[in-house]
Design a protein around this motif. Structure first.
Motif, PDB file in Angstrom:
ATOM      1  N   VAL A   1       5.256  -1.623  -8.396  1.00 55.76           N
ATOM      2  CA  VAL A   1       4.342  -0.618  -8.932  1.00 55.76           C
ATOM      3  C   VAL A   1       4.875  -0.107 -10.267  1.00 55.76           C
ATOM      4  O   VAL A   1       6.012  -0.370 -10.650  1.00 55.76           O
ATOM      5  N   ASN A   2       4.036   0.649 -10.951  1.00 58.01           N
ATOM      6  CA  ASN A   2       4.422   1.277 -12.207  1.00 58.01           C
ATOM      7  C   ASN A   2       5.005   2.650 -11.916  1.00 58.01           C
ATOM      8  O   ASN A   2       4.377   3.464 -11.230  1.00 58.01           O
ATOM      9  N   ALA A   3       6.191   2.911 -12.413  1.00 53.89           N
ATOM     10  CA  ALA A   3       6.873   4.184 -12.149  1.00 53.89           C
ATOM     11  C   ALA A   3       6.134   5.379 -12.747  1.00 53.89           C
ATOM     12  O   ALA A   3       6.427   6.520 -12.405  1.00 53.89           O
ATOM     13  N   GLN A   4       5.186   5.129 -13.637  1.00 58.44           N
ATOM     14  CA  GLN A   4       4.400   6.224 -14.200  1.00 58.44           C
ATOM     15  C   GLN A   4       3.573   6.918 -13.127  1.00 58.44           C
ATOM     16  O   GLN A   4       3.149   8.055 -13.304  1.00 58.44           O
ATOM     17  N   ASN A   5       3.333   6.222 -12.012  1.00 63.92           N
ATOM     18  CA  ASN A   5       2.518   6.780 -10.930  1.00 63.92           C
ATOM     19  C   ASN A   5       3.368   7.245  -9.756  1.00 63.92           C
ATOM     20  O   ASN A   5       2.924   7.221  -8.608  1.00 63.92           O
ATOM     21  N   LEU A   6       4.575   7.663 -10.029  1.00 64.00           N
ATOM     22  CA  LEU A   6       5.535   8.006  -8.988  1.00 64.00           C
ATOM     23  C   LEU A   6       4.990   9.025  -7.989  1.00 64.00           C
ATOM     24  O   LEU A   6       5.214   8.917  -6.778  1.00 64.00           O
ATOM     25  N   GLN A   7       4.255  10.006  -8.480  1.00 65.70           N
ATOM     26  CA  GLN A   7       3.746  11.064  -7.607  1.00 65.70           C
ATOM     27  C   GLN A   7       2.635  10.585  -6.687  1.00 65.70           C
ATOM     28  O   GLN A   7       2.243  11.298  -5.770  1.00 65.70           O
ATOM     29  N   SER A   8       2.156   9.378  -6.930  1.00 62.66           N
ATOM     30  CA  SER A   8       1.150   8.799  -6.034  1.00 62.66           C
ATOM     31  C   SER A   8       1.796   8.205  -4.790  1.00 62.66           C
ATOM     32  O   SER A   8       1.126   8.012  -3.772  1.00 62.66           O
ATOM     33  N   TYR A   9       3.108   7.935  -4.884  1.00 62.01           N
ATOM     34  CA  TYR A   9       3.798   7.255  -3.795  1.00 62.01           C
ATOM     35  C   TYR A   9       4.749   8.152  -3.026  1.00 62.01           C
ATOM     36  O   TYR A   9       5.116   7.828  -1.890  1.00 62.01           O
ATOM     37  N   PHE A  10       5.152   9.269  -3.635  1.00 61.94           N
ATOM     38  CA  PHE A  10       6.104  10.164  -2.992  1.00 61.94           C
ATOM     39  C   PHE A  10       5.609  11.607  -3.057  1.00 61.94           C
ATOM     40  O   PHE A  10       5.096  12.045  -4.083  1.00 61.94           O
ATOM     41  N   ASP A  11       5.795  12.320  -1.971  1.00 62.78           N
ATOM     42  CA  ASP A  11       5.366  13.712  -1.898  1.00 62.78           C
ATOM     43  C   ASP A  11       6.392  14.608  -2.595  1.00 62.78           C
ATOM     44  O   ASP A  11       7.507  14.182  -2.926  1.00 62.78           O
ATOM     45  N   LYS A  12       6.040  15.854  -2.812  1.00 64.72           N
ATOM     46  CA  LYS A  12       6.963  16.802  -3.423  1.00 64.72           C
ATOM     47  C   LYS A  12       8.212  16.951  -2.555  1.00 64.72           C
ATOM     48  O   LYS A  12       8.123  17.205  -1.354  1.00 64.72           O
ATOM     49  N   GLY A  13       9.367  16.775  -3.181  1.00 65.12           N
ATOM     50  CA  GLY A  13      10.620  16.951  -2.470  1.00 65.12           C
ATOM     51  C   GLY A  13      10.956  15.867  -1.464  1.00 65.12           C
ATOM     52  O   GLY A  13      11.858  16.045  -0.647  1.00 65.12           O
ATOM     53  N   GLU A  14      10.267  14.737  -1.514  1.00 62.20           N
ATOM     54  CA  GLU A  14      10.487  13.690  -0.514  1.00 62.20           C
ATOM     55  C   GLU A  14      11.691  12.804  -0.830  1.00 62.20           C
ATOM     56  O   GLU A  14      12.255  12.165   0.055  1.00 62.20           O
ATOM     57  N   VAL A  15      12.101  12.772  -2.087  1.00 60.53           N
ATOM     58  CA  VAL A  15      13.176  11.877  -2.526  1.00 60.53           C
ATOM     59  C   VAL A  15      14.474  12.656  -2.724  1.00 60.53           C
ATOM     60  O   VAL A  15      14.474  13.748  -3.294  1.00 60.53           O
ATOM     61  N   ASP A  16      15.571  12.100  -2.259  1.00 63.21           N
ATOM     62  CA  ASP A  16      16.865  12.771  -2.365  1.00 63.21           C
ATOM     63  C   ASP A  16      17.647  12.366  -3.612  1.00 63.21           C
ATOM     64  O   ASP A  16      18.467  13.132  -4.105  1.00 63.21           O
ATOM     65  N   ARG A  17      17.395  11.155  -4.097  1.00 63.40           N
ATOM     66  CA  ARG A  17      18.129  10.698  -5.285  1.00 63.40           C
ATOM     67  C   ARG A  17      17.322   9.619  -6.004  1.00 63.40           C
ATOM     68  O   ARG A  17      16.674   8.793  -5.363  1.00 63.40           O
TER      69      ARG A  17
ATOM     70  N   ASN B   1       0.826  -1.209   0.000  1.00 55.86           N
ATOM     71  CA  ASN B   1       0.000   0.000   0.000  1.00 55.86           C
ATOM     72  C   ASN B   1       0.861   1.260   0.000  1.00 55.86           C
ATOM     73  O   ASN B   1       0.782   2.068   0.933  1.00 55.86           O
ATOM     74  N   PRO B   2       1.702   1.447  -1.021  1.00 53.15           N
ATOM     75  CA  PRO B   2       2.650   2.572  -1.003  1.00 53.15           C
ATOM     76  C   PRO B   2       2.001   3.940  -0.931  1.00 53.15           C
ATOM     77  O   PRO B   2       2.601   4.886  -0.406  1.00 53.15           O
ATOM     78  N   GLU B   3       0.768   4.070  -1.428  1.00 50.90           N
ATOM     79  CA  GLU B   3       0.088   5.365  -1.379  1.00 50.90           C
ATOM     80  C   GLU B   3      -0.087   5.849   0.065  1.00 50.90           C
ATOM     81  O   GLU B   3      -0.076   7.047   0.324  1.00 50.90           O
ATOM     82  N   GLU B   4      -0.241   4.914   0.982  1.00 50.93           N
ATOM     83  CA  GLU B   4      -0.478   5.267   2.374  1.00 50.93           C
ATOM     84  C   GLU B   4       0.775   5.777   3.076  1.00 50.93           C
ATOM     85  O   GLU B   4       0.690   6.359   4.162  1.00 50.93           O
ATOM     86  N   TRP B   5       1.941   5.551   2.464  1.00 52.08           N
ATOM     87  CA  TRP B   5       3.192   5.993   3.081  1.00 52.08           C
ATOM     88  C   TRP B   5       3.727   7.273   2.453  1.00 52.08           C
ATOM     89  O   TRP B   5       4.784   7.766   2.852  1.00 52.08           O
TER      90      TRP B   5
ATOM     91  N   PHE C   1       9.350  14.964 -15.583  1.00 50.25           N
ATOM     92  CA  PHE C   1       8.469  15.853 -14.815  1.00 50.25           C
ATOM     93  C   PHE C   1       8.177  15.256 -13.446  1.00 50.25           C
ATOM     94  O   PHE C   1       8.196  15.958 -12.426  1.00 50.25           O
ATOM     95  N   SER C   2       7.928  13.948 -13.411  1.00 42.33           N
ATOM     96  CA  SER C   2       7.661  13.280 -12.133  1.00 42.33           C
ATOM     97  C   SER C   2       8.886  13.305 -11.235  1.00 42.33           C
ATOM     98  O   SER C   2       8.784  13.549 -10.025  1.00 42.33           O
ATOM     99  N   TYR C   3      10.054  13.063 -11.831  1.00 43.36           N
ATOM    100  CA  TYR C   3      11.287  13.082 -11.033  1.00 43.36           C
ATOM    101  C   TYR C   3      11.507  14.466 -10.426  1.00 43.36           C
ATOM    102  O   TYR C   3      11.867  14.587  -9.250  1.00 43.36           O
ATOM    103  N   GLU C   4      11.303  15.478 -11.244  1.00 42.24           N
ATOM    104  CA  GLU C   4      11.496  16.852 -10.763  1.00 42.24           C
ATOM    105  C   GLU C   4      10.564  17.147  -9.592  1.00 42.24           C
ATOM    106  O   GLU C   4      10.936  17.828  -8.634  1.00 42.24           O
TER     107      GLU C   4
END
Length: 215
Positions: free
Chosen positions: A95-111, A23-27, A137-140
């Motif tokens: 999961v599908n990386a196309q939905n990256l923004q569903s699993y991580f918040d803005k600025g949550e990832v360092d690399r 359930n990655p969306e919940e984290w 765009f998702s990575y940014e």
């Protein structure tokens, strides 16, 4: 090439839910709670069998790592490595990386790591390449202000395509290697594909890039 199904793979992913997040969306925005420790967060997209991810996590216990892989027959191999190592700083996502923004918040990832991604050589499959503009765009969005994208491949055409894609997005190249294994880099950790292709004499390409408006 068709991937072989591994008997019991799906059940194994469910059985070891402490490593595979169902359930990655919940984290989203609180991955540090899932890890139990607030540390920099690095994400590998298309981790394959997990060799690179596991080795990085072993060498850098002060960093939390998430590996993303869609294929069941592949991610289970990474899971088996994690079961053996039981690293507290590794979590896996099917999961599908196309939905990256569903699993991580803005600025949550360092690399973000892209290691030997599928080149999708046919023009009609351009949108599936992990360095296509929509993915960038998702990575940014999910990378923090100092965030970097580390990209490595043996496919020259994909590398050239990616450099153009980075340029069109306004990214800055921090590092560039046109023959990584004959460079002065000493701490390179190879993926399964990297070892296979380099033994065949293939040149390995790498770049580290970032979004200047994030700095």
């Amino acid at each position: 090439m068709r991937l072989r199904n591994k008997p019991g793979a799906e059940n194994k992913l469910i059985e070891f839910g402490q490593y595979v997040v169902s359930n990655p969306e919940e984290w989203k925005s609180k991955w540090h709670e899932r890890f139990g420790k607030k540390q920099p967060l690095h994400v590998e997209i298309g981790m394959g069998k997990g060799r690179f991810l596991i080795e990085m996590a072993k060498q850098n216990p002060e960093i939390n790592y998430i590996g993303i892989e869609l294929q069941t027959s592949v991610i289970v191999s990474a899971l088996e490595k994690q079961i053996e190592e039981d690293l507290p700083n590794v979590q896996l996502l099917q999961v599908n990386a196309q939905n990256l923004q569903s699993y991580f918040d803005k600025g949550e990832v360092d690399r973000i790591y892209l290691t030997f991604s599928d080149p999708w050589p046919k023009n009609r499959h351009e949108k599936r390449r992990l360095t296509y503009k929509d993915f960038l765009f998702s990575y940014e969005t999910v990378l923090d202000e100092q965030g970097e994208l580390h990209f490595k491949t043996d496919n020259q055409k994909l590398f050239e395509y990616s450099l153009i894609s980075f340029s069109e997005k306004g990214m800055i190249l921090k590092e560039l290697y046109l023959d990584l294994h004959n460079s002065d880099v000493e701490d390179n950790i190879m993926t399964e594909y990297e070892e296979k292709f380099s033994k065949k004499g293939n040149r390995i390409y790498k770049t580290v890039a970032y979004f200047p408006n994030k700095k």
